[in-house]
Motif scaffolding. Structure first.
Motif, PDB file in Angstrom:
ATOM      1  N   SER A  60       0.846  -1.189   0.000  1.00  0.00           N
ATOM      2  CA  SER A  60       0.000   0.000   0.000  1.00  0.00           C
ATOM      3  C   SER A  60       0.879   1.235   0.000  1.00  0.00           C
ATOM      4  O   SER A  60       2.087   1.176   0.222  1.00  0.00           O
ATOM      5  CB  SER A  60      -0.917   0.002   1.227  1.00  0.00           C
ATOM      6  N   VAL A  61       0.233   2.376  -0.252  1.00  0.00           N
ATOM      7  CA  VAL A  61       0.941   3.657  -0.222  1.00  0.00           C
ATOM      8  C   VAL A  61       0.102   4.633   0.574  1.00  0.00           C
ATOM      9  O   VAL A  61      -1.129   4.572   0.576  1.00  0.00           O
ATOM     10  CB  VAL A  61       1.190   4.175  -1.663  1.00  0.00           C
ATOM     11  N   GLY A  62       0.773   5.514   1.296  1.00  0.00           N
ATOM     12  CA  GLY A  62       0.063   6.519   2.069  1.00  0.00           C
ATOM     13  C   GLY A  62       0.894   7.766   2.237  1.00  0.00           C
ATOM     14  O   GLY A  62       2.106   7.776   1.985  1.00  0.00           O
ATOM     15  N   GLY A  63       0.236   8.831   2.671  1.00  0.00           N
ATOM     16  CA  GLY A  63       0.944  10.073   2.909  1.00  0.00           C
ATOM     17  C   GLY A  63       0.009  11.104   3.494  1.00  0.00           C
ATOM     18  O   GLY A  63      -1.207  10.915   3.548  1.00  0.00           O
ATOM     19  N   GLY A  64       0.601  12.205   3.946  1.00  0.00           N
ATOM     20  CA  GLY A  64      -0.160  13.296   4.507  1.00  0.00           C
ATOM     21  C   GLY A  64       0.110  14.595   3.786  1.00  0.00           C
ATOM     22  O   GLY A  64       1.259  14.907   3.437  1.00  0.00           O
ATOM     23  N   SER A  65      -0.952  15.353   3.489  1.00  0.00           N
ATOM     24  CA  SER A  65      -0.840  16.679   2.897  1.00  0.00           C
ATOM     25  C   SER A  65      -0.164  16.594   1.525  1.00  0.00           C
ATOM     26  O   SER A  65      -0.672  15.918   0.629  1.00  0.00           O
ATOM     27  CB  SER A  65      -0.082  17.596   3.864  1.00  0.00           C
ATOM     28  N   ALA A  66       0.983  17.256   1.349  1.00  0.00           N
ATOM     29  CA  ALA A  66       1.701  17.122   0.068  1.00  0.00           C
ATOM     30  C   ALA A  66       2.099  15.681  -0.188  1.00  0.00           C
ATOM     31  O   ALA A  66       2.151  15.233  -1.349  1.00  0.00           O
ATOM     32  CB  ALA A  66       2.938  18.020   0.065  1.00  0.00           C
ATOM     33  N   ALA A 126       1.175  10.539  -3.127  1.00  0.00           N
ATOM     34  CA  ALA A 126       0.692   9.156  -3.075  1.00  0.00           C
ATOM     35  C   ALA A 126      -0.424   8.929  -4.091  1.00  0.00           C
ATOM     36  O   ALA A 126      -0.442   7.909  -4.804  1.00  0.00           O
ATOM     37  CB  ALA A 126       0.208   8.822  -1.663  1.00  0.00           C
ATOM     38  N   ALA A 127      -1.368   9.866  -4.169  1.00  0.00           N
ATOM     39  CA  ALA A 127      -2.459   9.732  -5.137  1.00  0.00           C
ATOM     40  C   ALA A 127      -1.929   9.803  -6.566  1.00  0.00           C
ATOM     41  O   ALA A 127      -2.354   9.037  -7.442  1.00  0.00           O
ATOM     42  CB  ALA A 127      -3.507  10.816  -4.896  1.00  0.00           C
ATOM     43  N   ALA A 128      -0.991  10.725  -6.804  1.00  0.00           N
ATOM     44  CA  ALA A 128      -0.401  10.829  -8.142  1.00  0.00           C
ATOM     45  C   ALA A 128       0.376   9.576  -8.505  1.00  0.00           C
ATOM     46  O   ALA A 128       0.361   9.128  -9.659  1.00  0.00           O
ATOM     47  CB  ALA A 128       0.501  12.059  -8.208  1.00  0.00           C
ATOM     48  N   LEU A 129       1.040   8.984  -7.524  1.00  0.00           N
ATOM     49  CA  LEU A 129       1.787   7.757  -7.763  1.00  0.00           C
ATOM     50  C   LEU A 129       0.853   6.642  -8.216  1.00  0.00           C
ATOM     51  O   LEU A 129       1.190   5.865  -9.125  1.00  0.00           O
ATOM     52  CB  LEU A 129       2.534   7.350  -6.499  1.00  0.00           C
ATOM     53  N   CYS A 130      -0.321   6.569  -7.598  1.00  0.00           N
ATOM     54  CA  CYS A 130      -1.286   5.539  -8.018  1.00  0.00           C
ATOM     55  C   CYS A 130      -1.720   5.757  -9.462  1.00  0.00           C
ATOM     56  O   CYS A 130      -1.859   4.782 -10.228  1.00  0.00           O
ATOM     57  CB  CYS A 130      -2.500   5.560  -7.090  1.00  0.00           C
TER      58      CYS A 130
END
Length: 317
Positions: A155-161, A166-170
Motif C-alpha cells: 500500500s501507499v500513504g501520505g499526509g498533505s503534500a 501518493a495519489a499521483a503515484l497511483c
C-alpha cells in the motif's frame, strides 16, 4: 462540529511560512527543529519495532535515502510506502515525527514500512518528487525477497503534500501498467492545485494552514501555473479515475484542503473504485500529530491503522 477547544490557542501560535524564502536549506533546518519541539510536547512516542535501517538508492539525476522499519515476527509481511508532507519544499524522513508515524504503521498494521526522502522544490520541481516516490516503490518490489514483503499486499500513504504524491503515484502506476496496490491511504490530501474546492475559501484563514500559504507554495513546486491542471499534480482533475487502488481518505474539518478529500472520494466511487471518506470533525490540518494531548487525535490514529489492517487482511482472504 465546532473547532476543538484545545486547538484554539495552538492555532493562534503556529508559526507562519515566511513571505519570502531566500535560503531553503536554512528554512528546512528551522522547520525540522520546530517540528521536533512540537513532537516532544504533543506527540506520543512510537511503539517498538524489530529494527530499522536506512538505504540509499539511485534515481534519475542523483540518489535518495529510504528508511525501512521492520515489524516483529517472521515474514513475509505486507508493506507500506509512506510519503511525508511539507508543502513539497520541506519535511524529511530524518525526524522524530516521521519515525513515530512509521513505527505506528509498522507495529499497528504488522507491515514493513518504507519512507522516502524525495527531493524538494524549488531546487527539484514537479514532477521530480513524484518520480522519486515511484523509484522508491519500484525498489521495494525489486527487493521484495530481501525486504521480506508480500508483493500482493503493498500500500501507499501520505499526509498533505505527501498524500498528493501518493495519489499521483497511483495514477502513474496505472497509466504505466505498474504493480497493483492494496490501498491508497490519504490524510489531509491536497488533490486540486487549482484551489477550486469550496473549503479553500471557507477555511481560508484562522486554522493554521492558510490559503495564502498554499498559494505561496505552489510556484515553488510547479514549473508553470498551468501545471496545476496536470493530473499528476492535481489527481482530482484526472479525466479517468478507473482502475486505481481502493482509497481511504481522511480530511480535517477546519482545513483549506478539506473538500479535496470528499470530492476525490466521490469521483473514485463514481469511477468504480472503492473509496471511503472520513471527516475528522473539529480538527485542523496538523491534528493527527497531537496524540499526547488529544484523545480524538488518538482516535484518528486508530482509524488510520484499522484501514491499513483491513486492506491487508482483505487481500489475504
Amino acid at each position: 462540529m465546532p473547532l476543538d477547544p484545545f486547538l484554539e490557542p495552538l492555532v493562534a501560535n503556529l508559526p507562519p511560512v515566511p513571505e519570502q524564502i531566500d535560503d531553503f536549506p536554512a528554512f528546512r533546518a528551522q522547520d525540522a527543529a520546530g517540528a521536533a519541539v512540537m513532537v516532544e510536547q504533543f506527540t506520543e512516542p512510537g511503539p517498538p519495532v524489530r529494527s530499522r535501517r536506512t538505504v540509499t538508492i539511485p534515481v534519475n539525476g542523483g540518489n535518495i535515502d529510504l528508511k525501512i522499519f521492520y515489524p516483529e515476527g517472521d515474514g513475509p509481511h505486507p508493506a507500506h510506502l509512506y510519503i511525508h508532507g511539507g508543502g513539497w519544499i520541506a519535511g524529511t524522513i530524518h525526524t522524530p515525527y516521521i519515525d513515530i508515524t512509521c513505527q505506528e504503521r509498522c507495529a499497528g498494521a504488522d507491515c514493513v514500512v518504507v519512507t522516502v526522502e524525495y527531493r524538494k522544490a524549488p531546487e527539484h520541481q514537479f514532477p521530480t518528487g513524484l518520480n522519486d516516490c515511484h523509484a522508491a516503490l519500484m525498489w521495494m518490489f525489486d527487493h521484495a525477497d530481501e525486504l521480506g514483503i508480500q508483493v500482493d499486499r503493498v500500500s501507499v500513504g501520505g499526509g498533505s503534500a505527501g498524500a498528493n504524491l501518493a495519489a499521483a503515484l497511483c495514477l502513474k502506476l496505472r497509466d504505466e501498467n505498474g504493480p497493483k496496490l492494496a490501498l491508497q491511504l490519504l490524510e489531509v490530501p491536497a488533490l486540486d492545485l487549482t484551489l477550486a474546492s469550496p473549503s479553500m475559501h471557507r477555511n481560508a484563514t484562522g486554522y493554521g494552514l492558510d490559503l495564502t500559504t498554499i498559494e505561496q507554495l505552489l510556484p515553488y513546486y510547479l514549473p508553470a501555473p498551468e501545471d496545476a491542471t496536470q493530473p499528476y499534480a492535481s489527481p482530482l482533475l484526472a479525466s479517468d479515475l478507473s482502475g486505481l487502488p481502493p482509497a481511504y481518505i481522511m480530511s480535517a474539518e477546519y482545513d483549506p484542503l478539506c473538500d479535496d478529500g470528499q470530492r476525490y472520494a466521490d469521483r473514485l466511487n463514481a469511477a468504480g473504485v472503492n473509496a471511503t471518506y472520513s471527516l475528522q470533525e473539529g480538527h485542523i490540518h496538523v491534528s493527527s500529530a497531537l496524540t499526547k494531548v488529544m484523545p480524538s487525535a488518538r482516535d484518528w490514529r486508530t482509524e488510520m491503522i484499522a484501514a491499513l489492517n483491513k486492506a491487508n487482511v482483505g487481500l489475504s482472504q
